[in-house]
Motif scaffolding. Sequence first.
Motif, PDB file in Angstrom:
ATOM      1  N   ILE A   1       0.452  -1.644  -0.589  1.00  0.00           N
ATOM      2  CA  ILE A   1      -0.261   0.355   0.129  1.00  0.00           C
ATOM      3  C   ILE A   1       1.103   1.524  -0.329  1.00  0.00           C
ATOM      4  O   ILE A   1       0.673   2.630   0.548  1.00  0.00           O
ATOM      5  N   THR A   2       2.110   1.263  -0.072  1.00  0.00           N
ATOM      6  CA  THR A   2       2.865   2.648  -0.173  1.00  0.00           C
ATOM      7  C   THR A   2       3.800   2.535  -1.606  1.00  0.00           C
ATOM      8  O   THR A   2       3.573   1.326  -2.276  1.00  0.00           O
ATOM      9  N   VAL A   3       4.647   3.470  -1.925  1.00  0.00           N
ATOM     10  CA  VAL A   3       5.168   3.798  -3.255  1.00  0.00           C
ATOM     11  C   VAL A   3       6.541   2.853  -2.870  1.00  0.00           C
ATOM     12  O   VAL A   3       6.886   3.696  -1.478  1.00  0.00           O
ATOM     13  N   GLY A   4       7.178   2.459  -3.414  1.00  0.00           N
ATOM     14  CA  GLY A   4       8.284   2.303  -3.684  1.00  0.00           C
ATOM     15  C   GLY A   4       8.825   0.762  -2.874  1.00  0.00           C
ATOM     16  O   GLY A   4       7.318   0.300  -2.894  1.00  0.00           O
ATOM     17  N   GLY A   5       9.795   0.119  -3.122  1.00  0.00           N
ATOM     18  CA  GLY A   5       9.880  -0.768  -2.981  1.00  0.00           C
ATOM     19  C   GLY A   5       9.516  -1.668  -1.765  1.00  0.00           C
ATOM     20  O   GLY A   5       9.920  -1.136  -0.262  1.00  0.00           O
ATOM     21  N   THR A   6       8.903  -2.424  -1.202  1.00  0.00           N
ATOM     22  CA  THR A   6       8.900  -3.624   0.197  1.00  0.00           C
ATOM     23  C   THR A   6       9.483  -5.358  -0.101  1.00  0.00           C
ATOM     24  O   THR A   6       9.425  -5.748   0.975  1.00  0.00           O
ATOM     25  N   GLY A   7       9.609  -5.441  -1.024  1.00  0.00           N
ATOM     26  CA  GLY A   7      10.455  -6.747  -0.984  1.00  0.00           C
ATOM     27  C   GLY A   7       9.102  -8.539  -1.046  1.00  0.00           C
ATOM     28  O   GLY A   7       9.467  -9.013  -1.442  1.00  0.00           O
TER      29      GLY A   7
ATOM     30  N   GLY B   1      19.416   0.593  -8.359  1.00  0.00           N
ATOM     31  CA  GLY B   1      17.998   0.658  -8.898  1.00  0.00           C
ATOM     32  C   GLY B   1      16.607  -0.226  -8.333  1.00  0.00           C
ATOM     33  O   GLY B   1      15.176   0.017  -9.212  1.00  0.00           O
ATOM     34  N   ILE B   2      16.149   0.437  -8.044  1.00  0.00           N
ATOM     35  CA  ILE B   2      15.406  -0.816  -6.837  1.00  0.00           C
ATOM     36  C   ILE B   2      14.355   0.519  -6.201  1.00  0.00           C
ATOM     37  O   ILE B   2      14.725   1.766  -5.728  1.00  0.00           O
ATOM     38  N   GLY B   3      13.494   0.059  -5.499  1.00  0.00           N
ATOM     39  CA  GLY B   3      12.127   1.249  -4.491  1.00  0.00           C
ATOM     40  C   GLY B   3      12.824   1.987  -3.410  1.00  0.00           C
ATOM     41  O   GLY B   3      12.940   2.769  -3.502  1.00  0.00           O
ATOM     42  N   ASP B   4      13.921   0.828  -2.732  1.00  0.00           N
ATOM     43  CA  ASP B   4      14.838   0.962  -1.837  1.00  0.00           C
ATOM     44  C   ASP B   4      15.793   0.680  -1.504  1.00  0.00           C
ATOM     45  O   ASP B   4      15.883  -0.145  -0.603  1.00  0.00           O
ATOM     46  N   PRO B   5      17.058   1.726  -2.383  1.00  0.00           N
ATOM     47  CA  PRO B   5      18.114   1.375  -3.215  1.00  0.00           C
ATOM     48  C   PRO B   5      18.845   1.551  -1.009  1.00  0.00           C
ATOM     49  O   PRO B   5      19.861   0.641  -0.816  1.00  0.00           O
ATOM     50  N   GLU B   6      18.355   1.919  -0.215  1.00  0.00           N
ATOM     51  CA  GLU B   6      18.981   2.096   1.033  1.00  0.00           C
ATOM     52  C   GLU B   6      18.820   0.600   1.668  1.00  0.00           C
ATOM     53  O   GLU B   6      19.747   0.107   2.928  1.00  0.00           O
ATOM     54  N   ARG B   7      17.416  -0.196   1.615  1.00  0.00           N
ATOM     55  CA  ARG B   7      17.179  -1.256   2.069  1.00  0.00           C
ATOM     56  C   ARG B   7      18.917  -2.768   2.059  1.00  0.00           C
ATOM     57  O   ARG B   7      19.550  -3.188   2.414  1.00  0.00           O
ATOM     58  N   PHE B   8      19.202  -2.062   0.667  1.00  0.00           N
ATOM     59  CA  PHE B   8      19.952  -3.348  -0.085  1.00  0.00           C
ATOM     60  C   PHE B   8      21.582  -2.812   0.725  1.00  0.00           C
ATOM     61  O   PHE B   8      22.441  -3.990   0.898  1.00  0.00           O
ATOM     62  N   PHE B   9      21.396  -1.616   0.456  1.00  0.00           N
ATOM     63  CA  PHE B   9      22.983  -0.826   1.189  1.00  0.00           C
ATOM     64  C   PHE B   9      23.173  -1.646   2.666  1.00  0.00           C
ATOM     65  O   PHE B   9      24.138  -1.181   3.440  1.00  0.00           O
ATOM     66  N   GLY B  10      22.541  -1.105   3.333  1.00  0.00           N
ATOM     67  CA  GLY B  10      22.272  -1.733   4.672  1.00  0.00           C
ATOM     68  C   GLY B  10      22.266  -3.506   5.186  1.00  0.00           C
ATOM     69  O   GLY B  10      22.842  -4.183   6.313  1.00  0.00           O
ATOM     70  N   MET B  11      21.920  -3.384   3.851  1.00  0.00           N
ATOM     71  CA  MET B  11      22.109  -5.351   3.982  1.00  0.00           C
ATOM     72  C   MET B  11      23.454  -5.824   4.068  1.00  0.00           C
ATOM     73  O   MET B  11      23.731  -6.400   4.717  1.00  0.00           O
TER      74      MET B  11
END
Length: 330
Positions: A56-62, A243-253
């Motif tokens: 229900i949000t804009v951007g990637g959630t997984g 180049g995904i909805g939430d790049p910071e989630r990937f960087f944080g991983m």
Amino acid sequence: MSLAERVSRAWYRDSAWLTPLRPLGALTARVARRRLGRLRKGPDAAPVPVLVVGNITVGGTGKTPLVIALCRAAAARGIKVVVISRGYGARPPSLPWTVTPQQSAAEAGDEPLLISHATDVPVIIDPQRVRALTAALDLQPDLVISDDGLQHYALARTAEIAVVDARRGLGNGRCLPAGPLREPASRLDRVDWVVINGDGPFRHAGGVPMQLDAPWLENAASQERVPLAAFVARYPQVHALAGIGDPERFFGMLRGSGFVVQPHPFPDHHAFVADDLALPGDAPVIMTEKDLVKCRDFVSPRCWVLPVTATLPPGFIDRVLAQLVQDTEI
């Protein structure tokens, strides 16, 4: 920072400059509630179960890793699945279009192509999801999974899963354009399952936790696999490209795995070119699976991909499949 990035950051920080947009957000919420009311009166049910996996949000959630996990589990149980998708950014010769692993991301769209690569199930794209569903039914599946489409109310559905990012949650809780919500937060109370991706403060009654696990890195050119811990020991400093909805989630991983990361965020669904990968120095370049499908023609041995697997509580996917496909054995 682009305007889109500034707005997204403001949504999740509840910045004061968004205040004049609140009446528009309230209007979006009102329209969404009316459309949802029409959904509950129904389109006609499909002849096979249809599971919508969305947010229900804009951007990637997984949600795409979850779709892949559902497809793999269904295949292991002998359930024939077809996936339908809008195919954002795809330019196929005709519609509806069946995606195969041999196609390009420009033709098929990055997420549909990733699902096709990862599962080997038929993936049909069409912005008109009802038309995609009609094409899917021609393949006589036991189950149709819609990758996204929670708000596409013309699409008949048997059950819904909403995926929420645990770290970002619902932002300021307001609807577009005053916040990141496509529908009011109360929409989560009306789906069948709420899956909460990752670690963070967001909570929802009955929410199902999901983690994205990545035990190894795979070389984009040679397909060599190296355990994540061994890679960190060998190459502690890396470039990270997303180049995904939430790049910071990937960087944080990656940071959580021990890497010192030089981040390179791109817009979601970015059409990569070779120059995007020509980063300074000789440190490895790590990217997501979704980005790799757009870079296969020009990756070098310097490039590595981090494959992720959705891990959910034991028995959850079994229960979902058993609820949808009555003759499923657990």
